[in-house]
Structure formats: structure tokens, C-alpha cells
Design a protein around this motif. Sequence first.
Motif, PDB file in Angstrom:
ATOM      1  N   ILE A 103      38.872  24.547  36.404  1.00  0.00           N
ATOM      2  CA  ILE A 103      37.520  24.714  36.943  1.00  0.00           C
ATOM      3  C   ILE A 103      37.597  24.817  38.460  1.00  0.00           C
ATOM      4  O   ILE A 103      38.153  23.939  39.127  1.00  0.00           O
ATOM      5  CB  ILE A 103      36.623  23.538  36.523  1.00  0.00           C
ATOM      6  N   GLN A 104      37.089  25.925  38.983  1.00  0.00           N
ATOM      7  CA  GLN A 104      37.119  26.147  40.428  1.00  0.00           C
ATOM      8  C   GLN A 104      35.707  26.378  40.937  1.00  0.00           C
ATOM      9  O   GLN A 104      34.950  27.151  40.335  1.00  0.00           O
ATOM     10  CB  GLN A 104      37.979  27.379  40.751  1.00  0.00           C
ATOM     11  N   GLU A 105      35.372  25.772  42.055  1.00  0.00           N
ATOM     12  CA  GLU A 105      34.069  25.999  42.669  1.00  0.00           C
ATOM     13  C   GLU A 105      34.115  27.360  43.354  1.00  0.00           C
ATOM     14  O   GLU A 105      35.080  27.692  44.046  1.00  0.00           O
ATOM     15  CB  GLU A 105      33.788  24.887  43.683  1.00  0.00           C
ATOM     16  N   SER A 106      33.098  28.176  43.129  1.00  0.00           N
ATOM     17  CA  SER A 106      33.091  29.509  43.738  1.00  0.00           C
ATOM     18  C   SER A 106      32.437  29.451  45.125  1.00  0.00           C
ATOM     19  O   SER A 106      31.981  28.392  45.572  1.00  0.00           O
ATOM     20  CB  SER A 106      32.330  30.481  42.845  1.00  0.00           C
ATOM     21  N   ASP A 107      32.377  30.608  45.777  1.00  0.00           N
ATOM     22  CA  ASP A 107      31.735  30.670  47.091  1.00  0.00           C
ATOM     23  C   ASP A 107      30.222  30.569  46.979  1.00  0.00           C
ATOM     24  O   ASP A 107      29.533  30.255  47.939  1.00  0.00           O
ATOM     25  CB  ASP A 107      32.115  31.980  47.793  1.00  0.00           C
ATOM     26  N   THR A 108      29.697  30.879  45.777  1.00  0.00           N
ATOM     27  CA  THR A 108      28.255  30.762  45.568  1.00  0.00           C
ATOM     28  C   THR A 108      27.911  29.305  45.280  1.00  0.00           C
ATOM     29  O   THR A 108      28.474  28.709  44.362  1.00  0.00           O
ATOM     30  CB  THR A 108      27.828  31.624  44.355  1.00  0.00           C
ATOM     31  N   PRO A 109      27.013  28.694  46.062  1.00  0.00           N
ATOM     32  CA  PRO A 109      26.703  27.274  45.842  1.00  0.00           C
ATOM     33  C   PRO A 109      26.221  27.024  44.409  1.00  0.00           C
ATOM     34  O   PRO A 109      25.375  27.747  43.890  1.00  0.00           O
ATOM     35  CB  PRO A 109      25.578  27.007  46.852  1.00  0.00           C
ATOM     36  N   GLY A 110      26.783  26.019  43.780  1.00  0.00           N
ATOM     37  CA  GLY A 110      26.368  25.644  42.423  1.00  0.00           C
ATOM     38  C   GLY A 110      27.031  26.437  41.322  1.00  0.00           C
ATOM     39  O   GLY A 110      26.804  26.179  40.145  1.00  0.00           O
ATOM     40  N   LEU A 111      27.860  27.419  41.677  1.00  0.00           N
ATOM     41  CA  LEU A 111      28.530  28.247  40.669  1.00  0.00           C
ATOM     42  C   LEU A 111      30.008  27.864  40.583  1.00  0.00           C
ATOM     43  O   LEU A 111      30.718  27.879  41.590  1.00  0.00           O
ATOM     44  CB  LEU A 111      28.395  29.731  40.999  1.00  0.00           C
ATOM     45  N   TYR A 112      30.429  27.534  39.363  1.00  0.00           N
ATOM     46  CA  TYR A 112      31.814  27.128  39.120  1.00  0.00           C
ATOM     47  C   TYR A 112      32.432  28.115  38.125  1.00  0.00           C
ATOM     48  O   TYR A 112      31.770  28.539  37.180  1.00  0.00           O
ATOM     49  CB  TYR A 112      31.859  25.707  38.549  1.00  0.00           C
ATOM     50  N   LEU A 113      33.697  28.457  38.352  1.00  0.00           N
ATOM     51  CA  LEU A 113      34.400  29.344  37.419  1.00  0.00           C
ATOM     52  C   LEU A 113      35.325  28.503  36.543  1.00  0.00           C
ATOM     53  O   LEU A 113      36.122  27.709  37.060  1.00  0.00           O
ATOM     54  CB  LEU A 113      35.222  30.386  38.172  1.00  0.00           C
ATOM     55  N   VAL A 114      35.163  28.675  35.242  1.00  0.00           N
ATOM     56  CA  VAL A 114      36.021  27.962  34.294  1.00  0.00           C
ATOM     57  C   VAL A 114      36.974  28.984  33.692  1.00  0.00           C
ATOM     58  O   VAL A 114      36.597  29.791  32.844  1.00  0.00           O
ATOM     59  CB  VAL A 114      35.190  27.283  33.184  1.00  0.00           C
ATOM     60  N   ARG A 115      38.214  28.994  34.145  1.00  0.00           N
ATOM     61  CA  ARG A 115      39.194  29.976  33.670  1.00  0.00           C
ATOM     62  C   ARG A 115      40.045  29.375  32.553  1.00  0.00           C
ATOM     63  O   ARG A 115      40.436  28.218  32.621  1.00  0.00           O
ATOM     64  CB  ARG A 115      40.112  30.412  34.821  1.00  0.00           C
ATOM     65  N   GLY A 116      40.322  30.200  31.532  1.00  0.00           N
ATOM     66  CA  GLY A 116      41.215  29.758  30.458  1.00  0.00           C
ATOM     67  C   GLY A 116      40.506  29.233  29.224  1.00  0.00           C
ATOM     68  O   GLY A 116      41.100  28.521  28.429  1.00  0.00           O
ATOM     69  N   MET A 117      39.225  29.590  29.048  1.00  0.00           N
ATOM     70  CA  MET A 117      38.538  29.219  27.802  1.00  0.00           C
ATOM     71  C   MET A 117      39.090  30.079  26.663  1.00  0.00           C
ATOM     72  O   MET A 117      39.313  31.279  26.839  1.00  0.00           O
ATOM     73  CB  MET A 117      37.026  29.450  27.929  1.00  0.00           C
ATOM     74  N   ASN A 118      39.321  29.474  25.512  1.00  0.00           N
ATOM     75  CA  ASN A 118      39.810  30.259  24.368  1.00  0.00           C
ATOM     76  C   ASN A 118      39.416  29.568  23.064  1.00  0.00           C
ATOM     77  O   ASN A 118      39.889  28.472  22.773  1.00  0.00           O
ATOM     78  CB  ASN A 118      41.340  30.409  24.426  1.00  0.00           C
ATOM     79  N   PHE A 119      38.541  30.240  22.305  1.00  0.00           N
ATOM     80  CA  PHE A 119      38.140  29.692  21.013  1.00  0.00           C
ATOM     81  C   PHE A 119      38.956  30.393  19.935  1.00  0.00           C
ATOM     82  O   PHE A 119      38.750  31.571  19.677  1.00  0.00           O
ATOM     83  CB  PHE A 119      36.636  29.894  20.802  1.00  0.00           C
TER      84      PHE A 119
END
Lengths: 161, 390
Positions: A103-119
Motif C-alpha cells: 500500500i502506497q500513498e499517492s500524490d493525490t491527498p487521501g488516495l492510496y494505491l494497493v498493488r498486488g491484489m489477486n483473487f
Amino acid sequence: MHWLLLVLLSIFALPDTAGAMDAIGKVRRERPADLDASTTVATRYGTLQASYETDFPELPLNSVHTWRLSLQDKNGLPVVGADIDLTADMPEHLHGMTTTPLIQESDTPGLYLVRGMNFHMPGYWEVTLDISGAGSRHLLRFNLIVGESQRAPEGRKADES
Amino acid sequence: MKAEPLGSSKAIGLLLTAFSFCVVLSNPSKGADADLFDWSARELALIQSLSLSQLLPPPSSPSNKYADDPEAAALGRAIFHDSRFSANGEVSCATCHRQDYGFTDDLPKGLGIGLASRRTMPIVGMAYQKWFFWDGRADSLWSQTLGPLENPVEHGIDRHQVQQLVLAHYSQPYQQVFEDDATNQPVDQVFANTGKALAAHVRTLLPEKTRFDLYAHALQSDSKETGILTEAETRGLRLFVGKAKCINCHNGPMFTNGEFHHSGTPDAGELDPGRGTAFLELEATEFGFFGKWSDADPEADGDHIRFLDRDTRKYVGTFKTPTLRGASDRPPYMHNGTFTSLAQVLNNYRAVSGSTLADEVSHGDLTDRDLNDLEAFLGTLSSNSNDVHN
């Protein structure tokens, strides 16, 4: 209906990991008949609201992908600097994903990127967010149904082969 | 405080179970045929998700820039069938991956120079996989193809011999594809490129349409020609996507999620850690997705590897879900080839369901008829099934 209880339960009973075999101490639960699969959830008094988006019209099955997770406080303002712990589980199977997302915080306030989701299995998943650093500790849960819609794969008609 | 909601949801669950029992019990009088072909929206969606019509073109292979090059595939095909690439001159890839046997063999364990430790994997549809070998210790198809060449009990040669063989027999096509002379390149580069050519060939091995796919198509079309499957096969399909829960792991048009699970397969005392030891090998190899000879962009590609859960404890004893397409034509079964028939496989899944042998496996309470029906359905996933039932 049992949402608050679920949250309270979650504090005591949530798994600390998600993977192929982390079943010890867990209780198998069937999918509720009236599952609320909203992509936006909030704490009971609205102190924290979370929503997610992906690049896909439906959550993809067996595909590593990224979630765009937005956090807002009760005034609708973005929550920055949140410490988020995300777990994804299949209550019917007693295990979660075979990935550990970042989980990485993006440059946009309040927006987080969650990389590596896999169902990697179709059906009922629960994605739980354990969030601190937004005033106090919050638990939020998304219910998901993966791989059960009749939508054809993107860019391709269903009758093509 | 915690007991009450659990109790009430359990009660609701029991009520629902009781209700569905009543529904089931009330049905036989209505005539089996009508019910048999009455699929719910969820079942229909799951059936379509398994159909070949849902199979997209193979995804790109970022670590192998020659993956979709027809000349590389032609070179790979030639080497695939070339038994000179072995210690005794008698073993090629095609020795174990027999085209006339669903690209696997009929032995419990592969037989090359010596006896391999596991069953030969079927290789149709590999272009859609993320992990290779039963334990997923290779993270790219080209990297996988190099393993058997240097395995003493498979081809039993080494990369230096591979370079010599390429120079001696494939110098010109090699130069054509890789735009350099194999004599000028380091041995590891020639070895990696040989793997990339082999992978380009294996990527062309794609599944054929089967009777199940015709049925799935008929369900979607106006014809509704449901007689394509027999009643037993239709009941088997319903179990597959429903009560028996096979679709949990055998999902998507290739009937596999390509992931790793405990299947509760008897091991006759031969302990095999499966996926449990794969993470070390993934990190150690110089021919991996993030290795020196990979064509991948390490920043952009390979999220499935980057975010892989490497908790060995969880994955010890798990093996990759194999495709079920064509399975009925190519016994024996499981990673150790321990079962000689699908009936034995299905029986074992019933036997271990819910036990500590296979915590993940829960297939409902299956009757003998259920197992027969599931076996009948699995037969519809073979391309030969088109001829059997006309």
C-alpha cells in the motif's frame, strides 16, 4: 445488519495473515444471503469512509491488479498519512490471497494505491482494512463477489472463440 | 457478546439448509429433465466463465521478447523434438510430453535418463500460467524449460552441451532469431535463448474446443440445444460449479487458477514439500523473471512475483492446480501419479474433504452417484469427447 458486531468481532478474530493455509483458529462462514458488496463503506458514525476502484468493470479473477483506495473523514476531507493494514480472506475457505499487497500513498491527498491484489478463487471475499493514524484505530470491511458475473472479457464478444 | 450473532447466523443457516432440503425433496415429482436444465443466473455465469469462448489471446510474456516470434517458435519446436539434447541421445522434451497423450505421458513419474521425482505435467495452455512446475519454482515459461535440460534424471546435459548442440545443429536459425552468432555469446545467454525459443513453441500449444464448450455456447444461444451433454454429465457440471466446489481451484477457461493447494493426496511415505521449497529456488536462479537474462522491465512487470506471499509454512505440501482440459484422456493423476483413474481421484477428494489432510478441500457430502456424474462431466472436457458422443 450485523455490521457493527462484525467489526467488533473483527478486532478479536481477524486473521493476521492471508494465504493458502492460515486456517488455525478460524471458523468457516458461508456467504450471507443478503451480501452488501458496496465499493464504499464507512464506520458507523461516519468518522471514516473508504472506497475503492480498479481498472476493470468487474473485479478480475486470477489477475494481479491494483486498487485505488480513497479515504475520507466525516467532513469529506481526504485522510492523509494513514497507516493501513489490508487483509483479504475467503470466509468459506479459511484462507486469503497468495499475494501480500503493498500500500502506497499517492500524490493525490487521501488516495492510496494497493498493488498486488489477486483473487485466485471465485466467490465471496472479504477485504478488511485496519487503519490507524486517522485520529484513532478503525476497521472497515468490503464484501466482494468475484468471478460470478456474466460479463464477457473486456474487448471480446462472448460468442467468439 | 460474540456468541450471540454467531448463534443467530448459524440458526439462519440451518433454516436455509432445511429450506433448501425441502426444495430438493419436493423436486423429483416435477420430472428430472425440466430441473436438470434449469440453471440459475449464478450457475450460468460460472459455466460461461469456464468456456473456451472466454479465453483471451495468451497474455504477453514480458521476460521473453521472442515469446510470440514464429521463427523462435519453429526453432523451439525443432529442439523440443530433438533427442540429441540428452545424455544418451534418446530423450527429448517430447519423450515425456507426448503429443499423442495430451502432452504428458502415461507413467506415475516421468522417465528420462532416470526416474523423475514427480508426474510429467501437461503443457497445453502454459501461455496462461504464472508459475511453472508442480511447485511453481520457475516464474517464467522459458526459465522452466531450462530445468529439465540440466536435470540429471531428465535430459541430463548441461548448458555447455546445449550451446555446442545449438552451434552444431541450429546455428543458422539461432542467428536468424537472436541476431547474433551463438559462438559470440556467453554460454548462459545461449542457454537462456534456447529456453526462450522452447517457450515460444510451448506457448502455441492451446486447448481445443470440447463438448462442454459446445454446451456452454448452446446455453447462451437461442438454440438451447442442451442434449449436447447427457443427463449424468449435466448433473456433473452442476456439482462442479456448485456443491462439489471443484470450480474454486479449477476455474477459468483453462480449468485452473494456476495457484497452489493442499489436495490431500496420499504420499506413501514419500514426503514432498511441494511449493514449500520453491521460494528459495525462485530467488536463487539466474534465469528468473528479474534475472540477468530476462527481457522484463523490472519496474513495470512482474507484480505477481513482487507481491508473492512467500510464507513457506503455509505452502508446504501444496501443489499447482493442473488443468482439467483433456484430463480424462491422460491418466495417471496428481503430482506423484498415485491415482490411475479419475474415479480414484474423486473418491480421494471425498475421503479427505474437511479433514486435516486437506483443510482447504471441502467438497460437500458427495454420493456415489455424484462422483460418477462428476467423472462423466470431466469426460466432456476432452476434445475426443466430440467423437464419443454423437
